[in-house]
Design an enzyme around this catalytic site. Structure first.
Site, PDB file in Angstrom:
ATOM      1  N   HIS A  46       8.262   4.153  -0.211  1.00 53.24           N
ATOM      2  CA  HIS A  46       8.279   2.869   0.153  1.00 53.24           C
ATOM      3  C   HIS A  46       8.848   3.025   2.340  1.00 53.24           C
ATOM      4  CE1 HIS A  46       9.022  -1.462   2.198  1.00 53.24           C
ATOM      5  NE2 HIS A  46       9.515  -0.754   3.301  1.00 53.24           N
ATOM      6  N   GLY A  90      -1.638  -8.367  12.600  1.00 57.85           N
ATOM      7  CA  GLY A  90      -1.264  -9.218  11.078  1.00 57.85           C
ATOM      8  C   GLY A  90      -0.853  -8.224   9.758  1.00 57.85           C
ATOM      9  N   HIS A  95       5.003  -2.866   3.706  1.00 61.00           N
ATOM     10  CA  HIS A  95       4.195  -1.444   2.982  1.00 61.00           C
ATOM     11  C   HIS A  95       3.079  -1.192   3.397  1.00 61.00           C
ATOM     12  CE1 HIS A  95       4.909   1.276  -0.875  1.00 61.00           C
ATOM     13  NE2 HIS A  95       4.072   1.692   0.141  1.00 61.00           N
ATOM     14  N   HIS A  97      -0.006  -0.122   4.791  1.00 61.13           N
ATOM     15  CA  HIS A  97      -1.743   0.218   3.375  1.00 61.13           C
ATOM     16  C   HIS A  97      -2.787   0.221   4.542  1.00 61.13           C
ATOM     17  CE1 HIS A  97       0.031  -4.093   4.821  1.00 61.13           C
ATOM     18  NE2 HIS A  97      -1.519  -3.947   4.618  1.00 61.13           N
TER      19      HIS A  97
HETATM   20  P1  5GP Z   1      -1.435  -7.230   5.530  1.00 63.47           P
HETATM   21  O1  5GP Z   1      -2.494  -8.437   5.789  1.00 63.47           O
HETATM   22  O2  5GP Z   1      -0.815  -7.141   5.392  1.00 63.47           O
HETATM   23  O3  5GP Z   1      -2.895  -5.951   6.332  1.00 63.47           O
HETATM   24  O4  5GP Z   1      -2.198  -7.030   4.519  1.00 63.47           O
HETATM   25  C1  5GP Z   1      -1.937  -7.381   3.493  1.00 63.47           C
HETATM   26  C2  5GP Z   1      -3.186  -7.445   1.739  1.00 63.47           C
HETATM   27  O5  5GP Z   1      -2.561  -7.474   1.118  1.00 63.47           O
HETATM   28  C3  5GP Z   1      -3.976  -8.924   2.466  1.00 63.47           C
HETATM   29  O6  5GP Z   1      -5.488  -8.123   2.501  1.00 63.47           O
HETATM   30  C4  5GP Z   1      -4.046  -9.100   0.871  1.00 63.47           C
HETATM   31  O7  5GP Z   1      -5.327  -9.898   0.585  1.00 63.47           O
HETATM   32  C5  5GP Z   1      -3.652  -8.388   0.299  1.00 63.47           C
HETATM   33  N1  5GP Z   1      -1.970  -8.505  -0.728  1.00 63.47           N
HETATM   34  C6  5GP Z   1      -1.114  -9.823  -0.943  1.00 63.47           C
HETATM   35  N2  5GP Z   1      -1.075  -9.270  -2.456  1.00 63.47           N
HETATM   36  C7  5GP Z   1      -1.385  -8.852  -2.657  1.00 63.47           C
HETATM   37  C8  5GP Z   1      -1.446  -8.761  -4.270  1.00 63.47           C
HETATM   38  O8  5GP Z   1      -0.324  -9.084  -4.736  1.00 63.47           O
HETATM   39  N3  5GP Z   1      -1.528  -7.780  -4.951  1.00 63.47           N
HETATM   40  C9  5GP Z   1      -3.287  -7.150  -4.225  1.00 63.47           C
HETATM   41  N4  5GP Z   1      -3.637  -6.075  -4.744  1.00 63.47           N
HETATM   42  N5  5GP Z   1      -3.372  -7.105  -2.685  1.00 63.47           N
HETATM   43  C10 5GP Z   1      -2.839  -8.292  -2.439  1.00 63.47           C
HETATM   44 ZN    ZN Z   2       7.343  -1.006  -0.371  1.00 62.72          ZN
END
Ligand code: 5GP
Ligand code: ZN
Length: 108
Positions: A46, A90, A95, A97
């Site tokens: 994490h 955004g 976590h 990514h």
């Molecule tokens: P962030 O906006 O935090 O940079 O991106 C989070 C991303 O995680 C989004 O593109 C969203 O579609 C994806 N996401 C959210 N929940 C899940 C999930 O349960 N599984 C998967 N595979 N992607 C997820």
């Molecule tokens: Zn995490």
């Protein structure tokens, strides 16, 4: 690993849901893909976001993971990497990514 964290759960969970993994990182398809290839590459441990990433070795391993995943996804030579760092940028999932985007023309 944080038991309440969505991406800790995915990265350390059911291997059949992963697109790719090694000892320190995992990759899985974004649930709401913005491009034909939209894969999330995450550390298995994490880490909130890049502001909190103080492990230089892991930082390098994550970038190498991204390269491998791009190659496996068949988009080597034409892909975009996006990190939304912090709520105001955004970041919704707390976590770290990397969004690996490709599979279509991305140049404007
Ligand atoms: P962030 O906006 O935090 O940079 O991106 C989070 C991303 O995680 C989004 O593109 C969203 O579609 C994806 N996401 C959210 N929940 C899940 C999930 O349960 N599984 C998967 N595979 N992607 C997820
Ligand atoms: Zn995490």
């Amino acid at each position: 690993m944080n038991n309440e964290c969505l991406f800790c759960g995915i990265a350390n969970g059911d291997k059949s849901k992963l697109f790719w993994e090694n000892e320190v990182a995992a990759a899985f398809k974004d649930i709401h893909p913005k491009t034909p290839v939209h894969i999330l590459v995450v550390p298995k441990q994490h880490v909130l976001n890049l502001d909190e990433l103080d492990n230089q070795e892991l930082a390098g391993q994550l970038l190498m993971a991204v390269r491998e995943v791009a190659q496996k996804a068949g988009i080597k030579g034409g892909w975009r990497l996006q990190v939304n760092n912090g709520r105001s940028a955004g970041q919704v999932v707390d976590h770290l990514h990397f969004h690996l985007l490709g599979g279509k023309e991305l140049a404007e």
